[in-house]
Design an enzyme around this catalytic site. Structure first.
Site, short mmCIF file in Angstrom:
data_model
loop_
_atom_site.label_atom_id
_atom_site.label_comp_id
_atom_site.label_asym_id
_atom_site.label_seq_id
_atom_site.Cartn_x
_atom_site.Cartn_y
_atom_site.Cartn_z
N GLU A 146 0.81 -1.21 0.00
CA GLU A 146 0.00 0.00 0.00
C GLU A 146 0.85 1.27 0.00
OE1 GLU A 146 -3.47 0.48 -0.26
OE2 GLU A 146 -3.03 -1.53 -0.98
N ARG A 159 20.17 2.83 -22.92
CA ARG A 159 20.30 2.96 -24.38
C ARG A 159 20.97 4.27 -24.79
NH1 ARG A 159 16.45 5.65 -26.84
NH2 ARG A 159 16.52 4.61 -28.86
N ASP A 164 15.71 9.96 -32.02
CA ASP A 164 14.66 9.39 -31.18
C ASP A 164 13.42 10.27 -31.13
OD1 ASP A 164 15.98 7.19 -30.36
OD2 ASP A 164 16.54 7.96 -28.38
#
Ligand code: ADE
Length: 243
Positions: free
Chosen positions: A115, A152, A166
């Protein structure tokens, strides 16, 4: 070399992640390092307790402060940044990925579970990150998202050219790409891509990236300072759409 330390109650979740594809290769070539730490190793008492009921009553168990802070302190260094993965954090975006990849800090990624965690954890971390407005069962997937996206961009992990273009890194989505066959089920690869004419291909790609962004993510264009040339292209795209 970029170093990631993950504090988690579920170390086994990282087994496939670390032994597959680019992450596996980056680890093997020592371009990155990942250390998975089981928070349970810092548990207290003979029952190895790491969670307990919340004060004030209510559903669900809460991660206790002692094991979490002990695990954090055992791994913090003067060069580390400690990040708590939580839906209440700042939204993780490509700009942040670039910052993490560009600086030399080791990243300590703290994964909450159940929780939640005792709120006093906030005194011991540098910042909170969320990977999106939805609730996961824990921070593990979020920490894998951080490791994957930063890795990456680390040097020599993938071809530099492929991330200069990208999506998001220049606030434009990627242009569309195609491979064999030229025709599939009546759908053709755009002819210009088969022409071998580099300048025309570059122009087509710029146009298509702008068009795709305008159609799918117009919000990204608000952030981008378009060049005059791009503004003209965008007007052309908008007018075409009206016809
Ligand atoms: N833990 C649970 N949900 C999360 C989210 N959306 N981002 C980061 N950590 C989380």
């Amino acid at each position: 070399m970029k170093k990631f330390t993950v504090l988690t109650l579920f170390p086994e979740m990282f087994n496939n992640f670390m032994t597959t594809s680019i992450i596996k290769k980056a680890l093997y070539e020592k371009l990155i390092a990942i250390k998975i730490v089981d928070i349970r190793d810092y548990s207290i008492g003979k029952h190895h307790q790491v969670d307990d009921y919340q004060y004030g009553g209510g559903e669900g168990m809460v991660l206790m402060i002692e094991p979490l802070v002990a695990a954090i302190k055992a791994h913090q260094t003067k060069d580390s940044v400690t990040i708590l993965l939580t839906p209440q954090g700042k939204q993780y975006v490509q700009e942040q990925v670039q910052q993490f990849a560009a600086n030399d800090n080791d990243l300590i990624l703290v994964c909450g579970h159940y929780e939640g965690f005792d709120e006093r954890i906030l005194y011991y971390i540098d910042y909170e990150l969320s990977i999106g407005d939805y609730i996961l069962t824990g921070g593990e997937l979020a920490s894998m998202v951080v490791i994957d996206s930063v890795t990456r961009l680390c040097e020599n992990v993938i071809n530099t050219q492929s991330h200069l273009n990208d999506s998001f890194s220049n606030n434009l989505l990627d242009y569309p790409v195609y491979t064999k066959p030229v025709e599939y089920d009546g759908h053709y690869v755009p002819e210009v891509l088969l022409s071998g004419h580099h300048q025309k291909i570059a122009q087509w790609r710029e146009y298509e990236a702008l068009k795709k962004t305008w159609l799918k993510r117009p919000d990204l264009l608000e952030k981008k300072n378009l060049t005059t040339e791009q503004q003209i292209l965008l007007e052309k795209i908008k007018n075409e759409k009206k016809v």
